[in-house]
Design a protein around this motif. Sequence first.
Motif, PDB file in Angstrom:
ATOM      1  N   UNK A 184       0.860  -1.176   0.000  1.00 24.47           N
ATOM      2  CA  UNK A 184       0.000   0.000   0.000  1.00 24.47           C
ATOM      3  C   UNK A 184       0.900   1.231   0.000  1.00 24.47           C
ATOM      4  N   UNK A 185       0.621   2.174  -0.899  1.00 28.91           N
ATOM      5  CA  UNK A 185       1.316   3.456  -0.925  1.00 28.91           C
ATOM      6  C   UNK A 185       0.302   4.568  -0.670  1.00 28.91           C
ATOM      7  N   UNK A 186       0.685   5.553   0.123  1.00 27.08           N
ATOM      8  CA  UNK A 186      -0.126   6.756   0.338  1.00 27.08           C
ATOM      9  C   UNK A 186       0.799   7.954   0.182  1.00 27.08           C
ATOM     10  N   UNK A 187       0.424   8.870  -0.663  1.00 28.11           N
ATOM     11  CA  UNK A 187       1.284  10.012  -0.994  1.00 28.11           C
ATOM     12  C   UNK A 187       1.850  10.686   0.256  1.00 28.11           C
ATOM     13  N   UNK A 188       3.166  10.848   0.256  1.00 28.46           N
ATOM     14  CA  UNK A 188       3.824  11.555   1.342  1.00 28.46           C
ATOM     15  C   UNK A 188       3.987  10.764   2.620  1.00 28.46           C
ATOM     16  N   UNK A 189       3.586   9.482   2.620  1.00 27.46           N
ATOM     17  CA  UNK A 189       3.614   8.700   3.851  1.00 27.46           C
ATOM     18  C   UNK A 189       4.216   7.304   3.655  1.00 27.46           C
ATOM     19  N   UNK A 190       5.046   7.130   2.641  1.00 29.51           N
ATOM     20  CA  UNK A 190       5.618   5.817   2.359  1.00 29.51           C
ATOM     21  C   UNK A 190       6.918   5.636   3.148  1.00 29.51           C
ATOM     22  N   UNK A 197       4.060   2.512   2.173  1.00 35.06           N
ATOM     23  CA  UNK A 197       3.354   2.789   3.423  1.00 35.06           C
ATOM     24  C   UNK A 197       3.293   1.509   4.258  1.00 35.06           C
ATOM     25  N   UNK A 198       2.983   0.391   3.597  1.00 29.58           N
ATOM     26  CA  UNK A 198       2.962  -0.917   4.250  1.00 29.58           C
ATOM     27  C   UNK A 198       3.167  -1.983   3.193  1.00 29.58           C
ATOM     28  N   UNK A 199       3.706  -3.122   3.642  1.00 27.61           N
ATOM     29  CA  UNK A 199       3.950  -4.222   2.708  1.00 27.61           C
ATOM     30  C   UNK A 199       3.821  -5.551   3.446  1.00 27.61           C
ATOM     31  N   UNK A 241      -3.926   7.145  -2.664  1.00 29.18           N
ATOM     32  CA  UNK A 241      -3.137   5.956  -2.390  1.00 29.18           C
ATOM     33  C   UNK A 241      -3.322   4.906  -3.473  1.00 29.18           C
ATOM     34  N   UNK A 242      -2.509   3.882  -3.410  1.00 34.03           N
ATOM     35  CA  UNK A 242      -2.578   2.743  -4.317  1.00 34.03           C
ATOM     36  C   UNK A 242      -2.436   1.469  -3.494  1.00 34.03           C
ATOM     37  N   UNK A 243      -3.260   0.461  -3.798  1.00 31.78           N
ATOM     38  CA  UNK A 243      -3.101  -0.853  -3.191  1.00 31.78           C
ATOM     39  C   UNK A 243      -2.853  -1.865  -4.302  1.00 31.78           C
ATOM     40  N   UNK A 244      -1.872  -2.713  -4.091  1.00 30.05           N
ATOM     41  CA  UNK A 244      -1.490  -3.760  -5.037  1.00 30.05           C
ATOM     42  C   UNK A 244      -1.558  -5.085  -4.293  1.00 30.05           C
ATOM     43  N   UNK A 261      -7.025   4.660  -4.658  1.00 29.81           N
ATOM     44  CA  UNK A 261      -8.077   5.041  -3.719  1.00 29.81           C
ATOM     45  C   UNK A 261      -7.694   6.366  -3.079  1.00 29.81           C
ATOM     46  N   UNK A 262      -8.615   6.907  -2.307  1.00 30.38           N
ATOM     47  CA  UNK A 262      -8.359   8.134  -1.552  1.00 30.38           C
ATOM     48  C   UNK A 262      -8.702   7.881  -0.091  1.00 30.38           C
ATOM     49  N   UNK A 263      -7.831   8.277   0.812  1.00 28.13           N
ATOM     50  CA  UNK A 263      -8.119   8.123   2.238  1.00 28.13           C
ATOM     51  C   UNK A 263      -9.289   9.034   2.596  1.00 28.13           C
ATOM     52  N   UNK A 264     -10.261   8.482   3.330  1.00 27.53           N
ATOM     53  CA  UNK A 264     -11.458   9.233   3.703  1.00 27.53           C
ATOM     54  C   UNK A 264     -11.099  10.522   4.448  1.00 27.53           C
ATOM     55  N   UNK A 265     -11.963  11.533   4.380  1.00 25.65           N
ATOM     56  CA  UNK A 265     -11.637  12.844   4.973  1.00 25.65           C
ATOM     57  C   UNK A 265     -11.593  12.867   6.477  1.00 25.65           C
ATOM     58  N   UNK A 266     -12.133  11.832   7.127  1.00 27.06           N
ATOM     59  CA  UNK A 266     -12.086  11.769   8.593  1.00 27.06           C
ATOM     60  C   UNK A 266     -11.624  10.402   9.038  1.00 27.06           C
TER      61      UNK A 266
END
Length: 270
Positions: A184-190, A197-199, A241-244, A261-266
């Motif tokens: 999983x990748x999330x912009x600015x948080x890998x 972000x996680x593997x 983000x991206x999930x593979x 995908x996009x992380x929810x706003x809350x």
Amino acid sequence: MLVAGIACLAGACELRVHNETETSSASDTSSTGATTEGGAPEVCLRYVDCLKEIDAEAGAEAEASHGANGSCWSGDEAAQADCLALCDAQLRNYASAFPDVAACEDEGIVSDVEFEIGEAVFDPVDPFLDPVYRKLEPGGTMAVVRGGQGLLMLPFALRGKNFVITEDPNDWDNPKMPRVDMWVDIDGHNVGFGGHFARLNNYSVGFYPLDDGMGTLEHMYIAIIVPDAIADPQTLTGQPGIVHIELNTFGEPAAIHELEFTVAPEIQGF
């Protein structure tokens, strides 16, 4: 910390699934994927041809074991499944390492396995209630939620069909247990292993059959824990983000899906 947290929430601990009372299973049926007249799966023929192009001597050895009339295909179903898994993994490795070698192309490998990526939706008032499955559409939102142990996670769910599962979905050492490789990748948080972000690698996932008359199998969620290195989890909200996910099942080539995908706003329960 990351791996231990995930294992407890979705691995070593009992699975939290929507249909825990279901006891029937589509377990212990076998398949070796698309085969040729000689009995070898197509992915193994392609693996052998690829290896011949890269290393003729190694290719000859692979022909004797994994080729059309190789020794692999005179063994039992477990041995054949192991041979197929090696062909599948190695062909994809070589395709990545030698992109200009046409014989190593890994596109179009035939598999009967179907699966989709979803989200386990938790009740925002009572997170200890069983979650509900929701298909994750490309570009859709994915919530960060607080799990039962107080850890923040992204709960990725899976549904699929046409693959072997175990009678006991918690039988982690069973060679027929489905497994996933995912990142999983999330912009600015890998900030995790491999720049993700996680593997997860070779991670066991127990599926339950749904009583829907369509042979659907479900794993309610894989808990991807927010790494400790992210000091302020609120910075995740709204980020793309991206999930593979590569689903590895007994006797079949890997089935692979990747979506944005996009992380929810809350953050739920935060």
